[in-house]
Design an enzyme around this catalytic site. Structure first.
Site, mmCIF file in Angstrom:
data_model
loop_
_atom_site.group_PDB
_atom_site.id
_atom_site.type_symbol
_atom_site.label_atom_id
_atom_site.label_comp_id
_atom_site.label_asym_id
_atom_site.label_seq_id
_atom_site.Cartn_x
_atom_site.Cartn_y
_atom_site.Cartn_z
ATOM 1 N N ALA A 127 -10.858 -7.326 -0.739
ATOM 2 C CA ALA A 127 -11.744 -6.163 -0.887
ATOM 3 C C ALA A 127 -11.612 -5.588 -2.281
ATOM 4 O O ALA A 127 -10.676 -5.919 -3.004
ATOM 5 C CB ALA A 127 -11.383 -5.100 0.145
ATOM 6 N N ARG B 175 0.861 -1.180 0.000
ATOM 7 C CA ARG B 175 0.000 0.000 0.000
ATOM 8 C C ARG B 175 0.898 1.231 0.000
ATOM 9 O O ARG B 175 1.457 1.606 1.041
ATOM 10 C CB ARG B 175 -0.901 -0.004 1.231
ATOM 11 C CG ARG B 175 -1.952 -1.107 1.238
ATOM 12 C CD ARG B 175 -2.878 -1.007 0.055
ATOM 13 N NE ARG B 175 -4.108 -1.777 0.244
ATOM 14 C CZ ARG B 175 -5.051 -1.867 -0.683
ATOM 15 N NH1 ARG B 175 -4.910 -1.274 -1.856
ATOM 16 N NH2 ARG B 175 -6.142 -2.570 -0.456
ATOM 17 N N GLU C 193 -14.794 -10.281 -6.141
ATOM 18 C CA GLU C 193 -13.492 -9.956 -5.535
ATOM 19 C C GLU C 193 -12.900 -11.167 -4.819
ATOM 20 O O GLU C 193 -11.695 -11.418 -4.893
ATOM 21 C CB GLU C 193 -13.616 -8.787 -4.553
ATOM 22 C CG GLU C 193 -13.890 -7.437 -5.196
ATOM 23 C CD GLU C 193 -12.716 -6.916 -6.027
ATOM 24 O OE1 GLU C 193 -11.567 -7.367 -5.842
ATOM 25 O OE2 GLU C 193 -12.956 -6.039 -6.885
ATOM 26 N N GLU D 273 -1.957 -6.168 -10.467
ATOM 27 C CA GLU D 273 -2.342 -6.299 -9.067
ATOM 28 C C GLU D 273 -1.423 -7.361 -8.473
ATOM 29 O O GLU D 273 -1.484 -8.521 -8.869
ATOM 30 C CB GLU D 273 -3.809 -6.700 -8.959
ATOM 31 C CG GLU D 273 -4.389 -6.563 -7.548
ATOM 32 C CD GLU D 273 -5.906 -6.788 -7.507
ATOM 33 O OE1 GLU D 273 -6.551 -6.226 -6.625
ATOM 34 O OE2 GLU D 273 -6.427 -7.546 -8.343
ATOM 35 N N GLU E 66 -9.333 -12.497 -6.103
ATOM 36 C CA GLU E 66 -8.158 -12.335 -5.246
ATOM 37 C C GLU E 66 -7.701 -13.633 -4.589
ATOM 38 O O GLU E 66 -6.515 -13.815 -4.341
ATOM 39 C CB GLU E 66 -8.418 -11.268 -4.167
ATOM 40 C CG GLU E 66 -8.618 -9.877 -4.771
ATOM 41 C CD GLU E 66 -8.484 -8.760 -3.748
ATOM 42 O OE1 GLU E 66 -8.403 -9.030 -2.544
ATOM 43 O OE2 GLU E 66 -8.455 -7.589 -4.180
#
Lengths: 186, 186
Positions: free
Chosen positions: B80, B68, B97, B145, B101
């Site tokens: 999320a 992050r 999601e 990602e 993920e």
């Protein structure tokens, strides 16, 4: 902050870009991704904040109701305030905010936990405390700060969390933490 | 949303101002305060988001670790994702999601609570769910990602909340809510 060792997916700053400067700053930095590509990370550059769960001797909690323009509602929140800078001490700031917003001073202020409200698009760390041994006085809100105090029994406030009438993250987190303390005492 | 009646301290929009448009939009609206003065409210205009606490049959929790940039750390968070628009349905989004993920699909997905991470400077509402009856598969992350999965026993994750190694608001809130469920079952 419990910072772990460098992660293989670390993104590196390529270029800092301030897109708006105000009460908070908005940035849109260019970063280098782990695969070498470039991307943009847009976020609020925030100095951090403090919040406090003020618990009266009879178990009632002191809340502040104030209008929050982004969500369009007068929200019920625990007292809180931004740090003025990175050098600002959380404990001193929380004592000042408690006094300004509620008029109360506390015999005991203890750290509860610190968290990131939105690590994907804000630098903010929010330090949450509990305050007990409260003694009342006169609130001294900032000019142009419009707020009302509401003192609510804990179990009623807890139902407001469960029914979605309390939705602010610091307030939800502090009330959940207090609920856990009460359950663990049983 | 449990929206209360108009509050005497309501701030009215005078002028809308978009200062930056990207993955999220930054606004700096001019508002009229209850005393008639003007002020500026700076905030992130956000479409809302969903998150999910995936609980395996043996009680372990599935987390995602990803870098992050705003906080400079590879954080441990529950899966999320942002809603694509105000019309995007939270339940459909959370299923998507979870699958993207983690690769898992869930027999049961239930709403836990919805909250505002930062009502002072973001419009974001975050809807948190729990997922049980999980069946594994292959993750399908978005291009660019970068994330790794970590499956952690609940009590270990709980200690990570208490020691500040988990600090993300949706993750703290979901784990506290699960802890309360476990304590209330005793």
């Amino acid at each position: 902050m419990g910072k772990p060792a460098a992660h293989p997916y670390t993104e590196k700053k390529h270029k800092r870009r301030l897109v708006f400067s105000g009460t908070v700053n908005f940035r849109a930095d260019t970063v280098t991704l782990p695969n070498g590509k470039r991307s943009t990370r847009e976020f609020v550059d925030h100095p951090g904040a403090v919040a406090v769960l003020p618990v009266l001797p009879d178990g009632r909690i002191i809340f502040v109701r104030q209008f929050r323009y982004p969500v369009g509602v007068a929200t019920l929140e625990i007292p809180a305030g931004k740090l003025n800078s990175a050098a600002d001490k959380p404990l001193a700031r929380v004592k000042a905010e408690l006094k300004e917003e509620t008029g109360y001073t506390a015999a005991s202020i203890k750290p509860l936990l610190s968290y990131w409200p939105t690590p994907a698009f804000s630098t903010e760390v929010l330090h949450v405390f509990t305050a007990t041994g409260l003694r009342g006085g006169k609130p001294e809100p900032d000019e142009d700060e419009f707020l009302t105090l509401e003192t609510i029994p804990f179990e009623k406030a807890w139902r407001m969390v469960l029914t979605g009438r309390i939705r602010d993250s610091k307030t939800v987190i502090a009330l959940q933490a207090w609920k856990i303390k009460l359950l663990e005492k049983k």
